[in-house]
Design a protein around this motif. Structure first.
Motif, PDB file in Angstrom:
ATOM      1  N   GLN A  55       1.470  -1.335   0.105  1.00 60.27           N
ATOM      2  CA  GLN A  55       0.056  -0.250   0.438  1.00 60.27           C
ATOM      3  C   GLN A  55       1.147   1.212  -0.241  1.00 60.27           C
ATOM      4  O   GLN A  55       0.676   2.317  -0.484  1.00 60.27           O
ATOM      5  CB  GLN A  55      -1.251   0.271   0.672  1.00 60.27           C
ATOM      6  CG  GLN A  55      -2.240  -1.232   1.123  1.00 60.27           C
ATOM      7  CD  GLN A  55      -2.742  -1.354   2.062  1.00 60.27           C
ATOM      8  OE1 GLN A  55      -2.720  -0.537   3.057  1.00 60.27           O
ATOM      9  NE2 GLN A  55      -4.396  -2.181   2.341  1.00 60.27           N
ATOM     10  N   ASP A  56       2.053   1.341   0.652  1.00 58.99           N
ATOM     11  CA  ASP A  56       2.953   2.512   0.653  1.00 58.99           C
ATOM     12  C   ASP A  56       3.652   2.505  -0.463  1.00 58.99           C
ATOM     13  O   ASP A  56       3.409   3.462  -1.004  1.00 58.99           O
ATOM     14  CB  ASP A  56       4.205   2.211   1.581  1.00 58.99           C
ATOM     15  CG  ASP A  56       3.392   2.496   3.793  1.00 58.99           C
ATOM     16  OD1 ASP A  56       2.394   2.946   3.222  1.00 58.99           O
ATOM     17  OD2 ASP A  56       3.785   1.910   4.047  1.00 58.99           O
ATOM     18  N   ALA A  57       3.631   1.520  -1.038  1.00 57.43           N
ATOM     19  CA  ALA A  57       4.644   1.711  -2.453  1.00 57.43           C
ATOM     20  C   ALA A  57       3.754   1.837  -3.418  1.00 57.43           C
ATOM     21  O   ALA A  57       3.338   2.207  -5.094  1.00 57.43           O
ATOM     22  CB  ALA A  57       4.699   0.284  -2.999  1.00 57.43           C
ATOM     23  N   GLY A  58       2.186   1.736  -3.260  1.00 54.64           N
ATOM     24  CA  GLY A  58       1.359   2.417  -4.245  1.00 54.64           C
ATOM     25  C   GLY A  58       0.443   1.594  -5.263  1.00 54.64           C
ATOM     26  O   GLY A  58      -0.339   1.528  -6.419  1.00 54.64           O
ATOM     27  N   LEU A  59       0.553   0.402  -4.241  1.00 55.71           N
ATOM     28  CA  LEU A  59      -0.254  -1.345  -5.414  1.00 55.71           C
ATOM     29  C   LEU A  59      -1.106  -1.963  -4.338  1.00 55.71           C
ATOM     30  O   LEU A  59      -1.159  -1.860  -3.037  1.00 55.71           O
ATOM     31  CB  LEU A  59       0.943  -2.433  -5.268  1.00 55.71           C
ATOM     32  CG  LEU A  59       1.939  -2.164  -6.123  1.00 55.71           C
ATOM     33  CD1 LEU A  59       3.340  -3.513  -5.548  1.00 55.71           C
ATOM     34  CD2 LEU A  59       1.407  -2.212  -6.853  1.00 55.71           C
TER      35      LEU A  59
END
Length: 115
Positions: A55-59
């Protein structure tokens, strides 16, 4: 349970009872239970860390797995069409056949009743 039958499980329990005695078995079972709980908690923590990292990586993991599920469903549908071509007749052909069957039943219905 792990490919072990009732008789085999009874034999294993008998051997454990003979090796450790009846007073040590509850302690062993308690230790095994704690170990399994720690293992479960560790795996849950690893899963949550992976989800947080993604989620932090935007996935979005749900969209990634959803895409895979859709592709698997498409592949299954394609395979079933190849394996069972008769069952997957186009509705354009199937609907007129059903209509003709109904017409024949409607026409022959009164004839059958008179006999």
């Amino acid at each position: 349970m792990f490919g072990i039958g009732g008789g085999e499980l009874f034999f294993i329990l008998l051997i454990v009872l003979m090796l450790f005695g009846s007073d040590k078995i509850p302690d062993i079972a308690r230790a095994l239970g704690k170990g399994m709980a720690q293992l479960k908690n560790a795996t849950n923590e690893i899963k949550s860390e992976i989800q947080k990292g993604s989620q932090d990586a935007g996935l979005d993991m749900n969209s990634l797995t959803g895409g895979v599920s859709e592709e698997i469903a498409k592949a299954k549908e394609g395979i079933s069409k190849m394996v069972n071509p008769v069952e997957n007749i186009n509705l354009e052909v199937q609907n007129p056949i059903e209509q003709v069957k109904e017409d024949i039943e409607n026409i022959s219905g009164p004839i059958k009743r008179q006999m």
